[in-house]
Motif scaffolding. Structure first.
Motif, PDB file in Angstrom:
ATOM      1  N   VAL A  29      66.558  74.361 -33.601  1.00  0.00           N
ATOM      2  CA  VAL A  29      67.741  75.187 -33.858  1.00  0.00           C
ATOM      3  C   VAL A  29      67.859  75.323 -35.369  1.00  0.00           C
ATOM      4  O   VAL A  29      68.364  74.420 -36.045  1.00  0.00           O
ATOM      5  CB  VAL A  29      69.014  74.556 -33.252  1.00  0.00           C
ATOM      6  N   PRO A  30      67.366  76.393 -35.937  1.00  0.00           N
ATOM      7  CA  PRO A  30      67.277  76.478 -37.394  1.00  0.00           C
ATOM      8  C   PRO A  30      68.642  76.582 -38.053  1.00  0.00           C
ATOM      9  O   PRO A  30      69.535  77.278 -37.573  1.00  0.00           O
ATOM     10  CB  PRO A  30      66.452  77.745 -37.612  1.00  0.00           C
ATOM     11  N   ASN A  31      68.801  75.849 -39.144  1.00  0.00           N
ATOM     12  CA  ASN A  31      69.981  75.995 -39.968  1.00  0.00           C
ATOM     13  C   ASN A  31      69.622  76.808 -41.208  1.00  0.00           C
ATOM     14  O   ASN A  31      68.486  77.235 -41.393  1.00  0.00           O
ATOM     15  CB  ASN A  31      70.541  74.614 -40.347  1.00  0.00           C
ATOM     16  N   THR A  32      70.599  76.992 -42.060  1.00  0.00           N
ATOM     17  CA  THR A  32      70.373  77.826 -43.251  1.00  0.00           C
ATOM     18  C   THR A  32      69.311  77.227 -44.158  1.00  0.00           C
ATOM     19  O   THR A  32      68.454  77.936 -44.701  1.00  0.00           O
ATOM     20  CB  THR A  32      71.687  77.998 -44.022  1.00  0.00           C
ATOM     21  N   LYS A  33      69.312  75.892 -44.281  1.00  0.00           N
ATOM     22  CA  LYS A  33      68.334  75.223 -45.139  1.00  0.00           C
ATOM     23  C   LYS A  33      66.925  75.415 -44.615  1.00  0.00           C
ATOM     24  O   LYS A  33      65.990  75.680 -45.382  1.00  0.00           O
ATOM     25  CB  LYS A  33      68.685  73.742 -45.228  1.00  0.00           C
ATOM     26  N   GLN A  34      66.769  75.288 -43.295  1.00  0.00           N
ATOM     27  CA  GLN A  34      65.437  75.474 -42.712  1.00  0.00           C
ATOM     28  C   GLN A  34      64.974  76.917 -42.843  1.00  0.00           C
ATOM     29  O   GLN A  34      63.806  77.191 -43.100  1.00  0.00           O
ATOM     30  CB  GLN A  34      65.456  75.050 -41.245  1.00  0.00           C
ATOM     31  N   GLN A  35      65.871  77.871 -42.636  1.00  0.00           N
ATOM     32  CA  GLN A  35      65.497  79.278 -42.763  1.00  0.00           C
ATOM     33  C   GLN A  35      65.053  79.598 -44.184  1.00  0.00           C
ATOM     34  O   GLN A  35      64.102  80.359 -44.390  1.00  0.00           O
ATOM     35  CB  GLN A  35      66.671  80.159 -42.344  1.00  0.00           C
ATOM     36  N   ASP A  36      65.745  79.033 -45.155  1.00  0.00           N
ATOM     37  CA  ASP A  36      65.327  79.261 -46.542  1.00  0.00           C
ATOM     38  C   ASP A  36      63.975  78.610 -46.819  1.00  0.00           C
ATOM     39  O   ASP A  36      63.177  79.124 -47.616  1.00  0.00           O
ATOM     40  CB  ASP A  36      66.382  78.695 -47.496  1.00  0.00           C
ATOM     41  N   ARG A  37      63.710  77.490 -46.162  1.00  0.00           N
ATOM     42  CA  ARG A  37      62.459  76.763 -46.399  1.00  0.00           C
ATOM     43  C   ARG A  37      61.253  77.486 -45.819  1.00  0.00           C
ATOM     44  O   ARG A  37      60.181  77.510 -46.427  1.00  0.00           O
ATOM     45  CB  ARG A  37      62.573  75.365 -45.801  1.00  0.00           C
ATOM     46  N   TYR A  38      61.430  78.081 -44.652  1.00  0.00           N
ATOM     47  CA  TYR A  38      60.279  78.664 -43.946  1.00  0.00           C
ATOM     48  C   TYR A  38      60.198  80.183 -44.050  1.00  0.00           C
ATOM     49  O   TYR A  38      59.181  80.758 -43.660  1.00  0.00           O
ATOM     50  CB  TYR A  38      60.333  78.277 -42.464  1.00  0.00           C
ATOM     51  N   ARG A  39      61.226  80.857 -44.531  1.00  0.00           N
ATOM     52  CA  ARG A  39      61.231  82.314 -44.536  1.00  0.00           C
ATOM     53  C   ARG A  39      60.058  82.849 -45.356  1.00  0.00           C
ATOM     54  O   ARG A  39      59.852  82.478 -46.510  1.00  0.00           O
ATOM     55  CB  ARG A  39      62.548  82.843 -45.091  1.00  0.00           C
ATOM     56  N   GLY A  40      59.281  83.738 -44.742  1.00  0.00           N
ATOM     57  CA  GLY A  40      58.147  84.376 -45.406  1.00  0.00           C
ATOM     58  C   GLY A  40      56.858  83.578 -45.389  1.00  0.00           C
ATOM     59  O   GLY A  40      55.814  84.089 -45.816  1.00  0.00           O
ATOM     60  N   ARG A  41      56.888  82.354 -44.901  1.00  0.00           N
ATOM     61  CA  ARG A  41      55.676  81.544 -44.867  1.00  0.00           C
ATOM     62  C   ARG A  41      54.774  81.983 -43.716  1.00  0.00           C
ATOM     63  O   ARG A  41      55.242  82.405 -42.649  1.00  0.00           O
ATOM     64  CB  ARG A  41      56.017  80.060 -44.742  1.00  0.00           C
ATOM     65  N   ARG A  42      53.487  81.849 -43.916  1.00  0.00           N
ATOM     66  CA  ARG A  42      52.487  82.293 -42.927  1.00  0.00           C
ATOM     67  C   ARG A  42      52.151  81.132 -41.991  1.00  0.00           C
ATOM     68  O   ARG A  42      51.921  80.012 -42.453  1.00  0.00           O
ATOM     69  CB  ARG A  42      51.223  82.765 -43.637  1.00  0.00           C
ATOM     70  N   TYR A  43      52.108  81.441 -40.680  1.00  0.00           N
ATOM     71  CA  TYR A  43      51.847  80.360 -39.732  1.00  0.00           C
ATOM     72  C   TYR A  43      50.834  80.786 -38.678  1.00  0.00           C
ATOM     73  O   TYR A  43      50.659  81.979 -38.385  1.00  0.00           O
ATOM     74  CB  TYR A  43      53.144  79.884 -39.085  1.00  0.00           C
ATOM     75  N   ILE A  44      50.159  79.772 -38.126  1.00  0.00           N
ATOM     76  CA  ILE A  44      49.204  79.952 -37.038  1.00  0.00           C
ATOM     77  C   ILE A  44      49.719  79.193 -35.828  1.00  0.00           C
ATOM     78  O   ILE A  44      50.165  78.051 -35.946  1.00  0.00           O
ATOM     79  CB  ILE A  44      47.806  79.425 -37.439  1.00  0.00           C
ATOM     80  N   CYS A  45      49.676  79.839 -34.678  1.00  0.00           N
ATOM     81  CA  CYS A  45      50.016  79.180 -33.416  1.00  0.00           C
ATOM     82  C   CYS A  45      48.752  78.561 -32.832  1.00  0.00           C
ATOM     83  O   CYS A  45      47.759  79.272 -32.595  1.00  0.00           O
ATOM     84  CB  CYS A  45      50.622  80.170 -32.424  1.00  0.00           C
ATOM     85  N   PHE A  46      48.790  77.276 -32.601  1.00  0.00           N
ATOM     86  CA  PHE A  46      47.631  76.525 -32.111  1.00  0.00           C
ATOM     87  C   PHE A  46      47.925  76.078 -30.685  1.00  0.00           C
ATOM     88  O   PHE A  46      48.862  75.314 -30.446  1.00  0.00           O
ATOM     89  CB  PHE A  46      47.381  75.328 -33.028  1.00  0.00           C
ATOM     90  N   VAL A  47      47.117  76.582 -29.723  1.00  0.00           N
ATOM     91  CA  VAL A  47      47.341  76.306 -28.304  1.00  0.00           C
ATOM     92  C   VAL A  47      46.079  75.691 -27.725  1.00  0.00           C
ATOM     93  O   VAL A  47      44.985  76.250 -27.866  1.00  0.00           O
ATOM     94  CB  VAL A  47      47.695  77.595 -27.528  1.00  0.00           C
ATOM     95  N   ARG A  48      46.238  74.533 -27.103  1.00  0.00           N
ATOM     96  CA  ARG A  48      45.103  73.881 -26.444  1.00  0.00           C
ATOM     97  C   ARG A  48      45.416  73.669 -24.972  1.00  0.00           C
ATOM     98  O   ARG A  48      46.516  73.250 -24.604  1.00  0.00           O
ATOM     99  CB  ARG A  48      44.799  72.525 -27.084  1.00  0.00           C
ATOM    100  N   GLN A  49      44.419  73.987 -24.132  1.00  0.00           N
ATOM    101  CA  GLN A  49      44.547  73.806 -22.686  1.00  0.00           C
ATOM    102  C   GLN A  49      43.284  73.120 -22.201  1.00  0.00           C
ATOM    103  O   GLN A  49      42.183  73.650 -22.341  1.00  0.00           O
ATOM    104  CB  GLN A  49      44.725  75.167 -22.001  1.00  0.00           C
TER     105      GLN A  49
END
Length: 658
Positions: free
Chosen positions: A3-23
């Motif tokens: 549940v993102p708060n304002t601090k987390q949104q400022d920390r992660y906004r614009g950062r590039r991410y990869i979704c890693f899925v293993r089955q």
């Protein structure tokens, strides 16, 4: 869920991410993968991050750390491409089930490479120090869960096997179908496999097609159904009968049978050419004689099939970290599981079946006895590591570039060393030029003579080295060219990063061709930079001084090969020979001669004998960095066969390089 708060949104906004899925289990299909992605995409959107890519790993176990090449590829991608900052994984057990050591190692490596990991499915403290101990507990819980899954699956299989609801084999043999019976033993339908991975569900007579399954949506047996092997498609069954007849009636070996099948144009179960091991796996399968054999070996990690209940196995974490597969252990014959296949009794003619089955059982028993012999020869990737086959890894066929390997052939007491094309071993084709053998001693002697004559030809060496060095010095703008290439490389990298940072899911398909073009251009620039950097090392040297120094060092080498050991011969050839190409039709050879890199490196006081391999196992700086490579020339070696004297030799003539 985060549940993102304002601090987390400022920390992660614009950062590039990869979704890693293993089955780990393909039986779950695409639903498990897609469900994980939907969750993580929503989390990334709430945090204001930019999705770079979805990495999907289907059928990848998390219990064997040594097999996880995907983790190494992620870290390499961060080092070389640097197109993501955050790695999003749904839960800790999707990362690994290899225990706390593997999990915390991965956490440390990600931190060292500047990668932050987010687990949206875990309830972890925000502070990274407070989250360490919960992560340790969860990694160990994932490891214990893997052990529990292994025990339950093994126990389930043993229970189903005791009730006759499963068979000791996992794959349907060629020329066979699976007949599925209901609870009361009534036949329901047939399942037929095809080389492209598809399956068909047929009626009991095998005539009407009831359903077709794609390779990724294969048929799944229901819990109370019982499978049995039955004769399959007539054409495939006829091929199996032919293999049994050629081996057990005519006495042909697997290699000869393989060549006969390829000669007739008969496709293998994979739809391609036959190989020797394919043929052997068929005529050593007792299922064609009416009885199936299973549980001969065990390759479990935590449990194996015992006598009605699972048996615990202990494999150290060190071994699992260094292996891509668990060690395979042979079971004793009293633990083998033989299951009658009554509908396969008439697959082979009675006389052929009665002859083949005892021989198959005898072979399997002898195979087990050999596995229990502690003094049996150990298998080695290089069968001739310390042998006299000094051209190994240097000898190639001119027609297809295939490698030639050494073989000892001939009558007892009159064995002769020869080289043969690997196609001869993998799939024999009658009448092919690749069946020709190359006499080893004569060719090796000719190549060694050419090398020593080249080294002894001092005027040619001086002229060649001066020519190369003068060409390098004539390029006065080499440094300027190198600087321009580095600037262009940086521009390409910046353009790549800018596109990745601004790319959205809607733009991915349109932008992908441009990204591929930038990757290809970056690789090309890296190759040019490496090549020019090597040239610059010698741009300031005087060509005459370099030539004198190189010639002086090469004069320390032996003048003839008569007193050299096979190991020294091998190192000498690897130093001066780029490759040897043999025309498989005429047996003529062409030798590509080079100047070894160590000859151009600065001489040291402990440099002995021209730095041959046995005297200097450690690499020098010149061997680990790009340096100038000098092509000395070529040699044409013509194959001569004197039939009257029954002698073979090679007559070689050296040619200068362009």
């Amino acid at each position: 869920m985060i549940v993102p708060n304002t601090k987390q949104q400022d920390r992660y906004r614009g950062r590039r991410y990869i979704c890693f899925v293993r089955q780990s289990n393909d039986d779950e299909g695409e639903s498990s993968v897609e469900a994980q992605l939907v969750w993580m995409h929503q989390e990334g959107s709430q945090l204001g991050m930019v999705l770079v890519e979805d990495i999907k790993l289907s059928g990848v176990t998390g219990s064997i750390p040594g097999k996880r090449v995907d983790i190494a590829e992620l870290l390499k991608r961060k080092r070389e491409v640097d197109d993501f900052d955050v790695l999003m994984i749904q839960r800790i057990d999707r990362t690994t089930r290899g225990g706390v050591l593997h999990g915390m190692w991965f956490e440390y490596e990600c931190a060292r490479h500047g990668i932050e990991i987010i687990y949206p499915g875990e309830d972890l403290p925000e502070d990274e120090h407070q989250a360490i101990w919960p992560k340790v507990a969860k990694y160990e819980a994932a490891y214990e869960q893997a052990k529990s899954i292994s025990q339950r699956s093994t126990q389930g299989w043993l229970y189903a096997f005791g009730q006759g609801r499963c068979q000791p084999f996992s794959h349907t043999p060629m020329g066979c179908d699976r007949l599925y019976l209901g609870m009361e033993g009534d036949p329901l339908f047939l399942i037929r496999n095809f080389p492209d991975g598809t399956q068909q569900k047929l009626d009991v007579q095998g005539e009407a097609v009831l359903e077709t399954f794609a390779p990724k949506s294969r048929f799944r047996k229901q819990k109370l159904q019982k499978p049995l092997l039955v004769p399959g498609e007539a054409s495939a069954a006829d091929v199996v009968k032919l293999i049994f007849e050629l081996h057990y009636i005519k006495g042909w070996g697997g290699k000869r049978v393989c060549g006969e099948l390829n000669k007739r144009g008969i496709p293998s179960p994979t739809g391609k050419a036959w190989k020797q091991n394919m043929v052997e796996s068929i005529y050593l399968n007792p299922a064609y004689c009416g009885v199936a054999l299973g549980s001969r070996t065990s390759q479990g990690i935590f449990n194996r099939r015992g006598d009605g209940i699972p048996e615990r196995i202990h494999i150290s974490s060190l071994e699992l970290a260094s292996r891509t597969a668990p060690p395979r252990a042979f079971r004793p014959p009293d633990e083998w599981k033989w299951v009658d296949q009554p509908l396969m009794l008439d697959f082979l003619p009675p006389a052929l079946r009665d002859k083949a089955l005892p021989l198959i059982k005898q072979f399997r028993l002898e195979e087990w006895q050999r596995s229990q012999d502690p003094d049996r020869p150990k298998r080695s990737p290089n069968k001739h590591k310390d042998s006299e086959y000094v051209l190994t890894d240097l000898l190639f066929a001119k027609q297809d570039g295939g490698r030639l390997s050494g073989i000892l052939c001939g009558k007892v007491g009159k064995k002769v060393r020869k080289y043969r094309h690997l196609n001869t071993k993998r799939g024999y084709v009658k009448g092919s030029i690749f069946n020709h053998y190359i006499r080893a001693a004569e060719l090796e002697s000719a190549v060694l003579t050419v090398v020593l004559e080249t080294v002894a030809d001092v005027p040619h060496l001086r002229q060649r080295i001066r020519s190369i060095m003068s060409q390098e010095q004539s390029a006065s703008d080499t440094q300027r060219e190198l600087d321009q290439l580095k600037k262009e490389r940086e521009k390409v990298a910046q353009q790549f990063r800018r596109i990745m940072a601004n790319m959205t899911d809607e733009d991915r398909d349109d932008i992908q061709p441009e990204l591929n073009r930038l990757r290809a251009r970056r690789r090309d620039l890296d190759a040019q930079i490496e090549k020019i950097s090597g040239r610059l090392q010698y741009a300031a040297d005087d060509p005459n001084e370099v030539a004198d120094a190189v010639v002086a060092r090469l004069q320390e080498l032996p003048k003839d090969a008569s007193g050299l050991t096979p190991m020294t011969k091998r190192e000498l050839l690897r130093a001066f020979v780029e490759k040897v190409e043999v025309d498989m039709a005429t047996r003529d050879a062409e030798v590509f001669l080079k100047l070894p890199p160590w000859s151009l490196s600065p001489a040291t006081s402990d440099d002995a004998g021209g730095r041959l391999g046995p005297t200097s196992p450690q690499q020098t700086a010149s061997e680990t960095h790009p340096i100038l490579s000098v092509l000395l020339g070529f040699a044409d070696c013509r194959y001569v066969h004197d039939r009257l004297r029954r002698q073979v030799c090679y007559r070689c003539r050296r040619r200068a390089a362009a």
